[in-house]
Design an enzyme around this catalytic site. Structure first.
Site, PDB file in Angstrom:
ATOM      1  N   ARG A 113       0.889  -1.175   0.000  1.00  0.00           N
ATOM      2  CA  ARG A 113       0.000   0.000   0.000  1.00  0.00           C
ATOM      3  C   ARG A 113       0.916   1.210   0.000  1.00  0.00           C
ATOM      4  NH1 ARG A 113      -5.457   1.257   1.407  1.00  0.00           N
ATOM      5  NH2 ARG A 113      -5.686   3.263   2.479  1.00  0.00           N
ATOM      6  N   HIS A 140      -6.686   1.303  -7.336  1.00  0.00           N
ATOM      7  CA  HIS A 140      -7.077   0.624  -6.100  1.00  0.00           C
ATOM      8  C   HIS A 140      -7.853  -0.635  -6.504  1.00  0.00           C
ATOM      9  CE1 HIS A 140      -7.762  -0.112  -2.020  1.00  0.00           C
ATOM     10  NE2 HIS A 140      -8.392   0.983  -1.634  1.00  0.00           N
ATOM     11  N   GLN A 143     -10.238  -2.727  -4.007  1.00  0.00           N
ATOM     12  CA  GLN A 143     -11.480  -2.020  -3.716  1.00  0.00           C
ATOM     13  C   GLN A 143     -12.482  -2.195  -4.854  1.00  0.00           C
ATOM     14  OE1 GLN A 143     -12.453  -0.067  -0.837  1.00  0.00           O
ATOM     15  NE2 GLN A 143     -14.358  -0.492  -1.919  1.00  0.00           N
ATOM     16  N   ASP A 235     -16.800   8.987  -3.212  1.00  0.00           N
ATOM     17  CA  ASP A 235     -15.602   8.873  -2.385  1.00  0.00           C
ATOM     18  C   ASP A 235     -15.331  10.245  -1.773  1.00  0.00           C
ATOM     19  OD1 ASP A 235     -13.288   7.951  -1.200  1.00  0.00           O
ATOM     20  OD2 ASP A 235     -12.118   7.834  -3.040  1.00  0.00           O
ATOM     21  N   CYS A 275     -16.391   3.777  -0.659  1.00  0.00           N
ATOM     22  CA  CYS A 275     -15.262   2.925  -0.278  1.00  0.00           C
ATOM     23  C   CYS A 275     -14.813   3.150   1.158  1.00  0.00           C
ATOM     24  CB  CYS A 275     -14.099   3.119  -1.249  1.00  0.00           C
ATOM     25  SG  CYS A 275     -13.535   4.821  -1.400  1.00  0.00           S
ATOM     26  N   ARG A 303     -14.412  -6.639   0.880  1.00  0.00           N
ATOM     27  CA  ARG A 303     -12.983  -6.515   0.621  1.00  0.00           C
ATOM     28  C   ARG A 303     -12.259  -7.803   1.013  1.00  0.00           C
ATOM     29  NH1 ARG A 303     -10.240  -1.626   0.784  1.00  0.00           N
ATOM     30  NH2 ARG A 303      -8.394  -2.949   0.586  1.00  0.00           N
TER      31      ARG A 303
END
Length: 318
Positions: A113, A140, A143, A235, A275, A303
């Site tokens: 990450r 991402h 996600q 988001d 998310c 997830r």
């Protein structure tokens, strides 16, 4: 109908493959991962990755990414190591290439990450074990896979579903656009001027959508974009690392909040996704995210299920 019955299985092997962006995958591979995610959601515990180890390297803080990967490995019989970049030598000047080679001698996969897709690619180039993108500045993918898995659960299909993303054209938007195009969805992204997604990724996504009877459309007006939407997604307006831009972004995104007035223009059974983490009163109103149309916590749980499917696919299991 069981979701697995709607997926097209193939014998394609992903063992040893990096998961950096869905541009490197095809529709059948994505379908297989979604089908396996559903199986794992229904059958969470196994010894399929017994004796296997995942290194989780974090340059950016996380709740969902860390917990979902770590718990997921435990449920599959394996083990995950949390490695904050500040606590290992990569934070003290060791090269990414050297770190990749060292970790490859210890673990079976690496989740990174990071702040930079270039760093992610460098790690992938030098590691001899699969590397999974836990988030970077451009993509991402984990996600996005959880997002379409949630939509498939809610709508029973992906092809032809109208998905409207409202907000910043960021890493989440990029990966969602790619995977939506690949699954034949009608993807609409709504942004203020100056906050559009990367044009190169848009063009690639449009080509993918054309191949799979989907579409990708960019607009600036949320009120017309959400008409007949099956799913509305948003988001945060200001992501980690953009705090200095907060005032400008807050001003630019006025009129882009997902609220009840906007939701009422969509299908009566519209699904709302985010998310997380969310800022109630900014990108989404509290009645929407806490209301009956919201599936954000199912989305967050998913997830773990999709990442377990990814881990099994790239590490390999009996």
């Amino acid at each position: 109908m069981n979701l697995m019955e709607q997926m097209t299985f193939t014998n394609e092997s992903l063992v040893g493959k990096n998961v950096l962006t869905w541009l490197d995958f095809n529709q059948s591979e994505i379908s297989n991962l979604l089908a396996q995610a559903q199986y794992l959601k229904e059958n969470p515990h196994s010894k399929s990755l017994a004796g296997k180890t995942l290194a989780m390297v974090f340059e950016k803080s996380s709740t969902r990414t860390r917990v979902s990967f770590e718990v997921g490995m435990v449920q599959l019989g394996g083990h995950a190591l949390y490695l904050n970049s500040r606590d290992i030598q990569i934070g003290r000047g060791e090269t990414i290439a050297d770190t990749a080679k060292v970790l490859s001698g210890y673990v079976d996969a690496i989740m990174f990450r990071t702040t930079s897709h270039e760093k992610l690619k460098e790690l992938g180039d030098h590691a001899s074990v699969p590397v999974i993108n836990g988030l970077c500045d451009i993509y991402h993918p984990c996600q996005a896979l959880a997002d379409v898995f949630t939509i498939l659960e809610e709508k029973g299909r992906l092809c032809g579903v109208k998905l409207v993303y409202i907000g910043d054209g960021n890493n989440v938007a990029h990966s969602l656009m790619i995977i939506a195009a690949m699954m034949g969805m009608e993807f609409v992204i709504v942004t203020p001027e100056g906050y559009e997604p990367d044009q190169g990724i848009v063009e690639k996504s449009k080509k993918i959508a054309h191949q799979h009877n989907g579409s990708v459309t960019l607009v600036n007006d949320p009120s017309t974009a959400v008409i007949d939407a099956d799913v509305i997604y948003t988001d945060v307006w200001t992501s980690m690392g953009q705090e200095e831009e907060f005032d400008d972004r807050y001003k630019a995104f006025q009129g882009y909040q997902v609220n009840e007035k906007l939701l009422n223009k969509a299908q009566t059974d519209v699904t709302f996704l985010h998310c997380l983490p969310a800022h109630r009163g900014e990108e989404v109103s509290a009645p929407v995210i806490d209301g009956k149309h919201s599936k954000v916590f199912t989305q967050a749980e998913n997830r773990m299920h999709v990442q377990k499917a990814i881990l099994q696919a790239v590490i390999g299991f009996q």
